[in-house]
Design an enzyme around this catalytic site. Structure first.
Site, PDB file in Angstrom:
ATOM      1  N   VAL A   1      14.945   2.987  11.653  1.00 37.02           N
ATOM      2  CA  VAL A   1      15.218   4.385  11.307  1.00 37.02           C
ATOM      3  C   VAL A   1      14.202   4.894  10.291  1.00 37.02           C
ATOM      4  O   VAL A   1      13.636   5.972  10.457  1.00 37.02           O
ATOM      5  CB  VAL A   1      16.658   4.542  10.768  1.00 37.02           C
ATOM      6  CG1 VAL A   1      16.907   5.992  10.369  1.00 37.02           C
ATOM      7  CG2 VAL A   1      17.650   4.104  11.829  1.00 37.02           C
ATOM      8  N   ALA A   2      13.985   4.120   9.251  1.00 36.90           N
ATOM      9  CA  ALA A   2      13.068   4.574   8.207  1.00 36.90           C
ATOM     10  C   ALA A   2      12.522   3.380   7.443  1.00 36.90           C
ATOM     11  O   ALA A   2      13.140   2.311   7.419  1.00 36.90           O
ATOM     12  CB  ALA A   2      13.783   5.521   7.241  1.00 36.90           C
ATOM     13  N   MET A   3      11.363   3.584   6.833  1.00 34.84           N
ATOM     14  CA  MET A   3      10.735   2.507   6.057  1.00 34.84           C
ATOM     15  C   MET A   3      10.159   3.100   4.786  1.00 34.84           C
ATOM     16  O   MET A   3       9.432   4.092   4.817  1.00 34.84           O
ATOM     17  CB  MET A   3       9.640   1.843   6.909  1.00 34.84           C
ATOM     18  CG  MET A   3       8.898   0.730   6.203  1.00 34.84           C
ATOM     19  SD  MET A   3      10.003  -0.645   5.793  1.00 34.84           S
ATOM     20  CE  MET A   3       9.160  -1.295   4.356  1.00 34.84           C
ATOM     21  N   GLU A   4      10.478   2.428   3.674  1.00 35.68           N
ATOM     22  CA  GLU A   4      10.191   2.969   2.343  1.00 35.68           C
ATOM     23  C   GLU A   4       8.747   2.732   1.907  1.00 35.68           C
ATOM     24  O   GLU A   4       8.498   2.307   0.773  1.00 35.68           O
ATOM     25  CB  GLU A   4      11.151   2.336   1.333  1.00 35.68           C
ATOM     26  CG  GLU A   4      10.993   0.819   1.109  1.00 35.68           C
ATOM     27  CD  GLU A   4      11.814  -0.050   2.034  1.00 35.68           C
ATOM     28  OE1 GLU A   4      12.215   0.439   3.108  1.00 35.68           O
ATOM     29  OE2 GLU A   4      12.054  -1.216   1.699  1.00 35.68           O
ATOM     30  N   ASN A   5       7.776   2.979   2.749  1.00 36.38           N
ATOM     31  CA  ASN A   5       6.391   2.734   2.355  1.00 36.38           C
ATOM     32  C   ASN A   5       6.034   3.594   1.136  1.00 36.38           C
ATOM     33  O   ASN A   5       6.322   4.795   1.127  1.00 36.38           O
ATOM     34  CB  ASN A   5       5.464   3.014   3.530  1.00 36.38           C
ATOM     35  CG  ASN A   5       5.734   2.068   4.683  1.00 36.38           C
ATOM     36  OD1 ASN A   5       5.887   0.862   4.496  1.00 36.38           O
ATOM     37  ND2 ASN A   5       5.852   2.605   5.892  1.00 36.38           N
TER      38      ASN A   5
ATOM     39  N   HIS B   1      18.057   7.263   0.596  1.00 37.44           N
ATOM     40  CA  HIS B   1      17.953   5.799   0.528  1.00 37.44           C
ATOM     41  C   HIS B   1      16.493   5.376   0.340  1.00 37.44           C
ATOM     42  O   HIS B   1      16.178   4.543  -0.512  1.00 37.44           O
ATOM     43  CB  HIS B   1      18.533   5.177   1.805  1.00 37.44           C
ATOM     44  CG  HIS B   1      18.483   3.682   1.820  1.00 37.44           C
ATOM     45  ND1 HIS B   1      19.478   2.897   1.272  1.00 37.44           N
ATOM     46  CD2 HIS B   1      17.545   2.825   2.281  1.00 37.44           C
ATOM     47  CE1 HIS B   1      19.154   1.628   1.407  1.00 37.44           C
ATOM     48  NE2 HIS B   1      17.982   1.552   2.022  1.00 37.44           N
ATOM     49  N   GLU B   2      15.611   5.965   1.123  1.00 33.80           N
ATOM     50  CA  GLU B   2      14.190   5.577   1.022  1.00 33.80           C
ATOM     51  C   GLU B   2      13.607   5.998  -0.318  1.00 33.80           C
ATOM     52  O   GLU B   2      12.808   5.268  -0.910  1.00 33.80           O
ATOM     53  CB  GLU B   2      13.382   6.177   2.178  1.00 33.80           C
ATOM     54  CG  GLU B   2      13.876   5.826   3.581  1.00 33.80           C
ATOM     55  CD  GLU B   2      14.159   4.354   3.796  1.00 33.80           C
ATOM     56  OE1 GLU B   2      13.392   3.515   3.287  1.00 33.80           O
ATOM     57  OE2 GLU B   2      15.169   4.026   4.437  1.00 33.80           O
TER      58      GLU B   2
ATOM     59  N   HIS C   1      14.379   3.480  -2.899  1.00 33.41           N
ATOM     60  CA  HIS C   1      13.535   2.281  -2.875  1.00 33.41           C
ATOM     61  C   HIS C   1      12.308   2.439  -3.783  1.00 33.41           C
ATOM     62  O   HIS C   1      11.674   1.446  -4.139  1.00 33.41           O
ATOM     63  CB  HIS C   1      13.056   1.999  -1.447  1.00 33.41           C
ATOM     64  CG  HIS C   1      14.016   1.161  -0.649  1.00 33.41           C
ATOM     65  ND1 HIS C   1      14.456  -0.072  -1.070  1.00 33.41           N
ATOM     66  CD2 HIS C   1      14.608   1.383   0.560  1.00 33.41           C
ATOM     67  CE1 HIS C   1      15.276  -0.579  -0.152  1.00 33.41           C
ATOM     68  NE2 HIS C   1      15.397   0.284   0.840  1.00 33.41           N
TER      69      HIS C   1
ATOM     70  N   GLU D   1      17.929  -4.010  -1.024  1.00 27.39           N
ATOM     71  CA  GLU D   1      18.814  -3.141  -0.246  1.00 27.39           C
ATOM     72  C   GLU D   1      20.132  -2.821  -0.953  1.00 27.39           C
ATOM     73  O   GLU D   1      20.635  -1.701  -0.863  1.00 27.39           O
ATOM     74  CB  GLU D   1      19.086  -3.763   1.127  1.00 27.39           C
ATOM     75  CG  GLU D   1      17.836  -3.919   2.002  1.00 27.39           C
ATOM     76  CD  GLU D   1      17.098  -2.615   2.247  1.00 27.39           C
ATOM     77  OE1 GLU D   1      17.636  -1.535   1.947  1.00 27.39           O
ATOM     78  OE2 GLU D   1      15.952  -2.666   2.733  1.00 27.39           O
TER      79      GLU D   1
END
Ligand SMILES: [Zn+2]
Length: 721
Positions: A319-323, A346-347, A350, A369
């Site tokens: 769904v998503a990635m906290e780059n 949420h991201e 992070h 997480e």
């Protein structure tokens, strides 16, 4: 199962992990010194890494690395070089071992070493010999023989020239798989251990460094990375990037394609293909800056400068990635504004938990997480209200308990500290426990503290203390007890039934869950409606009238459907009445609602609504909206329907998703009929990615299988990386 060929050092105990902060930073990973008596659990066994470089990443300090790449969309290839600035920190080091992958072809390696004089200059490069050894099914070991002139404490510069194609980290999309369907696109996804197919690296979250990059692309392509863009040269089509803060390898990310942007605020910008951009801007508006401000108020300054988002086509596998600087998020989520809100917050969270302070090992993913989920809910409590936040939490805790019922309470994957066997793919342990049991533990610590704002201050100071480093659970707990000496005095870590040791290494449900009664005004009507539908057959319409689902928010409808799914199969008369009451309404709602309703349709073999299942699977091409429904179809009596839909839609699916669905439909190792054959694709970094290779991974794979057939969907398990 065949275990990977690993060096014996992988099985040895590790006494410490080297400092992973900025150059010169002290080692901060072994929080066991000064551990208070009667305090938290004793030193746990040192973590087993799943990295080939584990045999020697402690022998070096990585100062910085640079990527110089050319992207060739025609042949789906990245080629160029990687430059590593390393300081040997152990005497007598003769070999450098990096994580790599069979999809990555090394062309040559050279090294510059310090001159013999007193100056700091490096001599001319010398060519090095190297070899590639098999390591696991998700990587290989690149062993480089260093020149004899290497000296402890003096920097060397190693340059690896290489080409990489379509390994697990690198996703090439033909124009048909993009939203605009006119130009190709490529993105990378490093979490957890995929980036070894993007560039040779120490592929462990224990090692962090700054990085820079130069990326040359064809005309009309824009490149973004998890870093600041420092320059762009129009004639050369070269984009330059710099990440000045230390990050682990899994947070290095790149996307290149037909991308445009709109500024949302002074430090936030949304990127997307031009056809998606208006929708993305409309859905986000000024929210990102607002959420960022709330988070900063609680947890201290946002450290990464930019807080941009890029929406990616449905082929994005999670769904998503906290780059850092640039969250990657799937465009499909734009359909569901409440889920979009949760995922973006949420991201953003992070930025503090996971990116600034990172779990040193994948065995303790909860440190990223669980804390990010806690922070996300503190932000949504402020920004969207307590009731909404409690409702969202109930939806997720419901899913956690559902998963526990399926797995059994003694399943090792339900531990916050899992124990890897060497070679186990950490991606297989991305599960709800890391998020929700971790969240419950952090909530419990907050409860012990007795004042949520004081606990915010603790988290703020924790970030300040450990920022840009990688930590283990013991660091976090020791810091907590030092911060609250009165709690340490009261021996809270030993309270019967709530021992910290039990929290961390015990399996089963969380020993404590936070009070969610603030959500009762939203949750009770949902429960009342569920009771109505399951206690009478079917309920009297007059009793349904007070429940106006069209006025409910998405999480209320989702909770209703999840709880009805738990009670499926339902009597045929109930399904029929549910359909006549709500089917049309659900058609007009977002995909998160629709997929749950359609799962009910499939699990109850309710044929009148089958056309809706077909229409949904013809429309959606993302993993999160297709795999759960296919899994249900295959598990029930509608498998032939699944095959038919797959035949009709497979050309529009990414090869990796196509392969997952083929395995679902035809079984692993079984060839599909010739007309369904597709080219082989690399393993995906998601739960369905690879064959189990150890008891633990088998358990995780079983969890996935169980998930598939009983009400826990991939979207629940893998909501945000
Ligand atoms: Zn996350």
């Amino acid at each position: 199962m065949e275990l990977p060929q690993t060096p014996t050092s992988l099985c040895c105990c590790r006494k410490s992990i080297p400092g992973s902060g900025p150059p010169g930073a002290p080692n901060r990973l072994s929080g066991n010194q000064n551990r208070p008596q009667g305090g938290p659990p004793g030193p746990r066994s040192p973590p087993l890494e799943d990295v080939a470089s584990a045999s020697n990443f402690r022998a070096f300090r990585l100062l910085h690395f640079h990527l110089d790449l050319r992207l060739n969309f025609a042949v789906k290839e990245m080629s160029g070089w990687l430059v590593l600035d390393l300081v040997p920190v152990q005497p007598g080091v003769q070999t450098l071992v990096l994580d790599s992958h069979p999809s990555l072809l090394v062309r040559s390696i050279d090294c510059k070493v310090p001159g013999t004089g007193t100056g700091t200059g490096l001599e001319e490069p010398v060519s090095l010999t190297y070899r590639v050894d098999p390591f696991t099914d998700y990587g290989s070991a690149l062993s480089i023989s260093l020149p004899p002139a290497v000296r402890t404490g003096r920097m060397i510069r190693v340059t690896v020239r290489y080409t990489t194609t379509d390994g697990p980290a690198v996703w090439w999309l033909d124009p048909d798989l993009t939203c605009g369907r006119s130009r190709p696109l490529v993105f990378t996804q490093g979490h957890s251990v995929c980036n070894r197919s993007f560039f040779p690296c120490f592929d462990t979250p224990a090692v962090k460094s700054s990085y820079s990059a130069s990326v040359r692309v064809p005309d009309g392509v824009t490149v973004l990375m998890s870093a600041s863009r420092t320059s762009y040269s129009q004639p050369d089509r070269v984009f330059q990037f710099s990440m000045e803060f230390p990050v682990p390898s899994y947070l290095v990310a790149l996307v290149a394609g037909d991308l445009d942007h709109v500024d949302l605020g002074p430090r936030s910008r949304v990127w997307a293909e031009p056809c998606l951009l208006p929708c993305a801007v409309k859905n986000l508006g000024g929210s990102v800056e607002r959420w960022l401000a709330v988070a900063e108020e609680m947890f201290g300054p946002y450290l990464w400068g930019r807080c941009d988002l890029v929406f990616l086509p449905p082929s994005f596998p999670i769904v998503a990635m906290e780059n850092p600087c640039l969250t990657f998020i799937i465009a499909s989520i734009l359909e569901s504004s409440d889920f979009l809100l949760i995922d973006v917050v949420h991201e953003i969270s992070h930025g503090w938990f996971g990116n600034a302070v990172t779990n040193a090992t994948w065995e303790e993913m909860w440190l990223s997480e669980g804390l990010a989920t806690y922070a996300q809910r503190r932000v949504t409590s402020q920004a969207c209200g307590e009731a909404f936040t409690c409702l969202e939490t109930v939806v997720r805790l419901d899913a956690l308990h559902r998963q526990l019922r399926l797995l059994g309470e003694d399943n090792p994957v339900s531990k916050l500290q899992v124990k890897f066997e060497p070679g186990v793919n950490p991606s297989s342990l991305m599960n709800l426990f890391t998020y929700e049991k971790g969240f419950c533990f952090v909530s419990y610590l907050s409860e012990l503290c007795g004042d949520v704002k004081r606990f915010d201050q603790f988290l703020r100071d924790y970030i300040q203390e450990f920022k840009f480093q990688s930590v283990v659970s013991q660091d976090f707990i020791s810091y907590f007890l030092r911060y609250f000496p009165e709690l340490q005095e009261a021996a809270v870590a030993e309270r019967e039934g709530l021992e910290f040791e039990r929290w961390l290494s015990g399996s089963g449900p969380p020993p404590f869950e936070p009070d969610l009664s603030a959500g009762q005004s939203l949750i009770q009507p949902v429960q009342d409606l569920c009771d109505l539908w399951t206690t009478s057959d079917p309920p009297d319409p007059s009793r349904l009238r007070p429940f106006d689902l069209s006025a409910w928010n998405t999480f209320q409808v989702v909770l209703f459907l999840d709880r009805m799914l738990d009670r499926s199969p339902l009597p045929p008369g109930v399904m029929s009445s549910l359909s006549s009451c709500y089917s049309t309404l659900f058609d007009g709602l977002n995909a998160e609602v629709q997929i749950r309703w359609l799962q009910m349709v499939v699990r109850n073999s309710f044929y009148p609504d089958l056309p809706r299942v077909r229409a949904f699977l013809h429309k959606h091409t993302s993993r999160m909206y297709t795999v759960p429904l296919y899994e249900d179809l295959v598990a029930g009596v509608m498998k032939c329907v699944a095959m038919e839909i797959f035949c009709q839609t497979q050309r529009r699916l990414h090869p990796n998703l196509r392969r997952t669905l083929q395995q679902l439909l035809f079984g692993p190792g079984l060839a599909p009929p010739p007309d369904l054959a597709t080219p082989p694709a690399p393993a995906t970094p998601t739960l369905n990615g690879s064959a189990p290779s150890s008891p633990l991974e088998t358990a995780a794979a079983m969890a996935t299988a169980a998930t598939a057939t009983a009400a826990i969907a991939l979207r629940d398990v893998n909501v945000s990386a």
